[in-house]
Write a protein that holds these residues in place. Structure first.
Motif, PDB file in Angstrom:
ATOM      1  N   THR A  15       0.848  -1.193   0.000  1.00  0.00           N
ATOM      2  CA  THR A  15       0.000   0.000   0.000  1.00  0.00           C
ATOM      3  C   THR A  15       0.878   1.235   0.000  1.00  0.00           C
ATOM      4  O   THR A  15       2.009   1.207   0.455  1.00  0.00           O
ATOM      5  N   THR A  25     -13.168   3.486  -4.956  1.00  0.00           N
ATOM      6  CA  THR A  25     -12.118   3.152  -5.896  1.00  0.00           C
ATOM      7  C   THR A  25     -12.612   3.479  -7.295  1.00  0.00           C
ATOM      8  O   THR A  25     -13.809   3.555  -7.540  1.00  0.00           O
ATOM      9  N   VAL A  31     -14.991  -1.598  -0.599  1.00  0.00           N
ATOM     10  CA  VAL A  31     -13.824  -1.438   0.270  1.00  0.00           C
ATOM     11  C   VAL A  31     -14.167  -1.988   1.648  1.00  0.00           C
ATOM     12  O   VAL A  31     -15.270  -1.800   2.148  1.00  0.00           O
ATOM     13  N   HIS A  76      -2.763  -0.169  -4.053  1.00  0.00           N
ATOM     14  CA  HIS A  76      -3.952  -0.705  -3.403  1.00  0.00           C
ATOM     15  C   HIS A  76      -3.804  -2.216  -3.253  1.00  0.00           C
ATOM     16  O   HIS A  76      -3.141  -2.858  -4.065  1.00  0.00           O
ATOM     17  N   TYR A  78      -5.999  -5.850  -2.817  1.00  0.00           N
ATOM     18  CA  TYR A  78      -7.297  -6.471  -3.041  1.00  0.00           C
ATOM     19  C   TYR A  78      -7.257  -7.905  -2.547  1.00  0.00           C
ATOM     20  O   TYR A  78      -6.218  -8.554  -2.598  1.00  0.00           O
ATOM     21  N   GLU A  87     -11.435  -4.369  -1.964  1.00  0.00           N
ATOM     22  CA  GLU A  87     -10.218  -3.611  -1.715  1.00  0.00           C
ATOM     23  C   GLU A  87     -10.067  -3.472  -0.209  1.00  0.00           C
ATOM     24  O   GLU A  87     -11.052  -3.232   0.503  1.00  0.00           O
TER      25      GLU A  87
END
Length: 105
Positions: A15, A25, A31, A76, A78, A87
């Motif tokens: 990250t 996103t 998220v 990011h 996931y 996410e």
């Protein structure tokens, strides 16, 4: 089999300064905020609060099904479960044990 610590370490390594007000996103992927990875049997799952889910209000507590894999892109992280892609937003602060206790009950 994925381990709980694998997910947390991967998140830390992949990250890049996700802001606290990160709610959406570009691809409208749900998220999970204030999350923690936990062990459920021999599997890893994520507990946290949903943001941007089409069927649930923002902030609802949830637990994913088994995490099958995780991946990173553009700063990011996931996770992929059997039927969903999420996410990972900001993890639960490890110093907030009261909040963790409420989420695991």
């Amino acid at each position: 089999m994925l381990q709980v610590t694998d997910i947390s370490v991967f998140f830390q390594k992949n990250t890049s300064n996700i802001p606290d007000d990160h709610f959406e996103t570009p691809k409208k992927i749900t998220v999970i905020e204030s999350w923690t990875a936990i062990r459920k049997g021999k599997s890893a799952v994520i507990k946290g609060r949903l943001l941007g889910h089409p069927d649930y209000p923002d902030g609802v507590k949830m637990m994913t099904s088994t995490v099958h894999r995780y991946l990173a892109g553009d700063g990011h992280v996931y996770i992929k479960t059997q039927n969903s892609l999420y996410e990972l937003g900001q993890p639960l602060k490890t110093t907030d044990f009261q909040k963790l206790e409420r989420m695991t009950q």
